[in-house]
Design an enzyme around this catalytic site. Structure first.
Site, PDB file in Angstrom:
ATOM      1  N   THR A   1       0.827  -1.205   0.000  1.00  0.00           N
ATOM      2  CA  THR A   1       0.000   0.000   0.000  1.00  0.00           C
ATOM      3  C   THR A   1       0.862   1.256   0.000  1.00  0.00           C
ATOM      4  O   THR A   1       1.981   1.247   0.509  1.00  0.00           O
ATOM      5  CB  THR A   1      -0.946   0.019   1.220  1.00  0.00           C
ATOM      6  OG1 THR A   1      -1.671   1.253   1.228  1.00  0.00           O
ATOM      7  CG2 THR A   1      -0.200  -0.107   2.537  1.00  0.00           C
TER       8      THR A   1
ATOM      9  N   LYS B   1      -3.044   3.590   6.332  1.00  0.00           N
ATOM     10  CA  LYS B   1      -3.113   2.123   6.407  1.00  0.00           C
ATOM     11  C   LYS B   1      -1.801   1.557   6.946  1.00  0.00           C
ATOM     12  O   LYS B   1      -1.809   0.635   7.772  1.00  0.00           O
ATOM     13  CB  LYS B   1      -3.334   1.531   5.006  1.00  0.00           C
ATOM     14  CG  LYS B   1      -4.708   1.716   4.424  1.00  0.00           C
ATOM     15  CD  LYS B   1      -4.753   0.930   3.102  1.00  0.00           C
ATOM     16  CE  LYS B   1      -5.993   1.178   2.305  1.00  0.00           C
ATOM     17  NZ  LYS B   1      -5.970   0.454   1.011  1.00  0.00           N
TER      18      LYS B   1
ATOM     19  N   ASP C   1      -7.544  -3.701   0.696  1.00  0.00           N
ATOM     20  CA  ASP C   1      -8.434  -2.852  -0.096  1.00  0.00           C
ATOM     21  C   ASP C   1      -9.659  -2.607   0.758  1.00  0.00           C
ATOM     22  O   ASP C   1     -10.255  -3.533   1.311  1.00  0.00           O
ATOM     23  CB  ASP C   1      -8.819  -3.496  -1.429  1.00  0.00           C
ATOM     24  CG  ASP C   1      -9.293  -2.432  -2.402  1.00  0.00           C
ATOM     25  OD1 ASP C   1      -8.467  -1.595  -2.816  1.00  0.00           O
ATOM     26  OD2 ASP C   1     -10.501  -2.397  -2.730  1.00  0.00           O
TER      27      ASP C   1
ATOM     28  N   PHE D   1      -7.681   8.591   9.478  1.00  0.00           N
ATOM     29  CA  PHE D   1      -7.504   9.111   8.113  1.00  0.00           C
ATOM     30  C   PHE D   1      -8.789   8.879   7.342  1.00  0.00           C
ATOM     31  O   PHE D   1      -9.777   8.373   7.893  1.00  0.00           O
ATOM     32  CB  PHE D   1      -6.301   8.412   7.446  1.00  0.00           C
ATOM     33  CG  PHE D   1      -6.530   6.953   7.129  1.00  0.00           C
ATOM     34  CD1 PHE D   1      -6.890   6.549   5.850  1.00  0.00           C
ATOM     35  CD2 PHE D   1      -6.377   5.974   8.121  1.00  0.00           C
ATOM     36  CE1 PHE D   1      -7.094   5.202   5.567  1.00  0.00           C
ATOM     37  CE2 PHE D   1      -6.575   4.625   7.828  1.00  0.00           C
ATOM     38  CZ  PHE D   1      -6.938   4.240   6.551  1.00  0.00           C
ATOM     39  N   GLY D   2      -8.771   9.251   6.071  1.00  0.00           N
ATOM     40  CA  GLY D   2      -9.904   8.955   5.195  1.00  0.00           C
ATOM     41  C   GLY D   2     -11.228   9.505   5.717  1.00  0.00           C
ATOM     42  O   GLY D   2     -11.329  10.679   6.090  1.00  0.00           O
ATOM     43  N   TYR D   3     -12.231   8.656   5.746  1.00  0.00           N
ATOM     44  CA  TYR D   3     -13.585   9.066   6.127  1.00  0.00           C
ATOM     45  C   TYR D   3     -13.811   9.052   7.645  1.00  0.00           C
ATOM     46  O   TYR D   3     -14.943   9.255   8.097  1.00  0.00           O
ATOM     47  CB  TYR D   3     -14.609   8.128   5.458  1.00  0.00           C
ATOM     48  CG  TYR D   3     -14.656   8.230   3.943  1.00  0.00           C
ATOM     49  CD1 TYR D   3     -15.564   9.084   3.321  1.00  0.00           C
ATOM     50  CD2 TYR D   3     -13.791   7.496   3.140  1.00  0.00           C
ATOM     51  CE1 TYR D   3     -15.616   9.191   1.935  1.00  0.00           C
ATOM     52  CE2 TYR D   3     -13.832   7.592   1.754  1.00  0.00           C
ATOM     53  CZ  TYR D   3     -14.743   8.436   1.159  1.00  0.00           C
ATOM     54  OH  TYR D   3     -14.793   8.541  -0.208  1.00  0.00           O
TER      55      TYR D   3
ATOM     56  N   HIS E   1     -12.688  -2.268  10.853  1.00  0.00           N
ATOM     57  CA  HIS E   1     -12.764  -3.255   9.773  1.00  0.00           C
ATOM     58  C   HIS E   1     -11.385  -3.880   9.526  1.00  0.00           C
ATOM     59  O   HIS E   1     -11.259  -5.064   9.293  1.00  0.00           O
ATOM     60  CB  HIS E   1     -13.306  -2.562   8.511  1.00  0.00           C
ATOM     61  CG  HIS E   1     -12.641  -1.242   8.188  1.00  0.00           C
ATOM     62  ND1 HIS E   1     -12.416  -0.276   9.146  1.00  0.00           N
ATOM     63  CD2 HIS E   1     -12.106  -0.751   7.041  1.00  0.00           C
ATOM     64  CE1 HIS E   1     -11.809   0.748   8.593  1.00  0.00           C
ATOM     65  NE2 HIS E   1     -11.605   0.489   7.323  1.00  0.00           N
TER      66      HIS E   1
HETATM   67  P1  ITT Z   1      -3.602   1.636  -1.579  1.00  0.00           P
HETATM   68  O1  ITT Z   1      -4.440   1.139  -2.747  1.00  0.00           O
HETATM   69  O2  ITT Z   1      -2.212   2.042  -1.982  1.00  0.00           O
HETATM   70  O3  ITT Z   1      -3.620   0.686  -0.425  1.00  0.00           O
HETATM   71  P2  ITT Z   1      -5.700   3.655  -1.312  1.00  0.00           P
HETATM   72  O4  ITT Z   1      -5.842   4.836  -0.412  1.00  0.00           O
HETATM   73  O5  ITT Z   1      -5.882   3.880  -2.801  1.00  0.00           O
HETATM   74  O6  ITT Z   1      -4.262   2.994  -1.006  1.00  0.00           O
HETATM   75  P3  ITT Z   1      -8.059   1.939  -1.335  1.00  0.00           P
HETATM   76  O7  ITT Z   1      -8.102   1.891  -2.810  1.00  0.00           O
HETATM   77  O8  ITT Z   1      -8.259   0.674  -0.558  1.00  0.00           O
HETATM   78  O9  ITT Z   1      -6.663   2.519  -0.808  1.00  0.00           O
HETATM   79  O10 ITT Z   1      -9.103   3.035  -0.861  1.00  0.00           O
HETATM   80  C1  ITT Z   1      -9.517   3.096   0.453  1.00  0.00           C
HETATM   81  C2  ITT Z   1     -10.483   4.267   0.621  1.00  0.00           C
HETATM   82  O11 ITT Z   1     -11.282   4.025   1.764  1.00  0.00           O
HETATM   83  C3  ITT Z   1      -9.745   5.578   0.873  1.00  0.00           C
HETATM   84  O12 ITT Z   1     -10.516   6.668   0.435  1.00  0.00           O
HETATM   85  C4  ITT Z   1      -9.634   5.593   2.371  1.00  0.00           C
HETATM   86  O13 ITT Z   1      -9.524   6.890   2.867  1.00  0.00           O
HETATM   87  C5  ITT Z   1     -10.929   4.915   2.807  1.00  0.00           C
HETATM   88  N1  ITT Z   1     -10.676   4.135   4.028  1.00  0.00           N
HETATM   89  C6  ITT Z   1     -10.153   2.871   4.118  1.00  0.00           C
HETATM   90  N2  ITT Z   1      -9.969   2.524   5.387  1.00  0.00           N
HETATM   91  C7  ITT Z   1     -10.354   3.574   6.131  1.00  0.00           C
HETATM   92  C8  ITT Z   1     -10.355   3.829   7.516  1.00  0.00           C
HETATM   93  O14 ITT Z   1      -9.870   2.953   8.394  1.00  0.00           O
HETATM   94  N3  ITT Z   1     -10.833   5.000   7.943  1.00  0.00           N
HETATM   95  C9  ITT Z   1     -11.287   5.913   7.064  1.00  0.00           C
HETATM   96  N4  ITT Z   1     -11.286   5.775   5.735  1.00  0.00           N
HETATM   97  C10 ITT Z   1     -10.819   4.601   5.261  1.00  0.00           C
END
Ligand code: ITT
Length: 200
Positions: free
Chosen positions: A3, A8, A65, A153-155, A181
């Site tokens: 990743t 992550k 993913d 991070f993320g959402y 998750h």
């Molecule tokens: P890699 O493919 O390099 O692993 P990526 O960020 O592109 O990195 P994904 O395609 O799996 O990874 O997309 C994951 C999406 O879901 C991304 O927008 C994340 O912010 C969100 N996400 C995944 N796990 C999360 C978490 O624990 N908390 C908040 N958002 C999460």
């Protein structure tokens, strides 16, 4: 860890701590190409990333993913979570606030009882001899009315966890790593990781 997502990497490192497995991430392999994610499911995308990184590095690879499925949006953004706010005319990848900002906008006016959502994570371990192990974890909650919290991070700032009455971003890493998750998917893979430890 197959990743490029720093959030992550941080969580996977914490979750795998103590297993005694040395961990590298794609930050240690800057020359590797981008791996397209074209699958219809989290498991398919994780398998593609893990297999490809194991092949390119000659090392066992663990891919994650993951994404957010929102009931009122028919399960969107799902596998498109990272690209949800993508502007097709721009090459730039959306930022986390771009993505959750768009989600809050789409969810505006949706009443609380219809704001259920879940984080989903598929984790795939690919070995260099072609063996592949898959696990899945989920974490249920609601889409908050406004962003809160600085952790994660993320959402995370817009994902409200009913058991704690707070957003995931307010909870901090210790709690998140117990209920997320990702934690649940890794727990399901734990026995396999332990049994394969000498091969890793
Ligand atoms: P890699 O493919 O390099 O692993 P990526 O960020 O592109 O990195 P994904 O395609 O799996 O990874 O997309 C994951 C999406 O879901 C991304 O927008 C994340 O912010 C969100 N996400 C995944 N796990 C999360 C978490 O624990 N908390 C908040 N958002 C999460």
């Amino acid at each position: 860890m197959a990743t490029r997502n720093a959030g992550k990497v941080r969580e996977l490192r914490d979750l795998l701590q103590g297993l005694g497995i040395g961990l590298l991430s794609l930050a240690d392999f800057p020359e590797l190409p981008e791996i397209p994610e074209e699958g219809a499911t989290f498991a398919e995308n994780a398998a593609t990333k893990a297999r490809e990184v194991a092949r390119l590095t000659g090392l066992p690879a663990l891919a994650d993913d993951s994404g957010l499925e929102v009931a009122a949006l028919g399960g969107r953004p799902g596998v498109y979570s990272a690209r949800y706010a993508q502007d097709r005319t721009q090459p730039l990848t959306p930022t986390d606030p771009d993505n959750w900002g768009k989600l809050l906008e789409e969810m505006s006016g949706v009443p609380w009882e219809q704001r259920q959502a879940r984080f989903v994570c598929a984790i795939v371990l690919a070995l260099t001899d072609g063996r592949v192990f898959t696990a899945r974890g989920e974490c249920g909650g609601y889409i908050a009315l406004e962003p809160k919290g600085e952790h994660g991070f993320g959402y995370d700032p817009v994902f409200w966890v009913p058991e704690y009455g707070r957003t995931m971003a307010e909870l901090g890493p210790e709690v998140k790593n117990r209920i997320s998750h990702r934690a649940r998917a890794l727990a399901a893979l734990q026995e396999i990781l332990v049994s394969l430890k000498d091969e890793l």
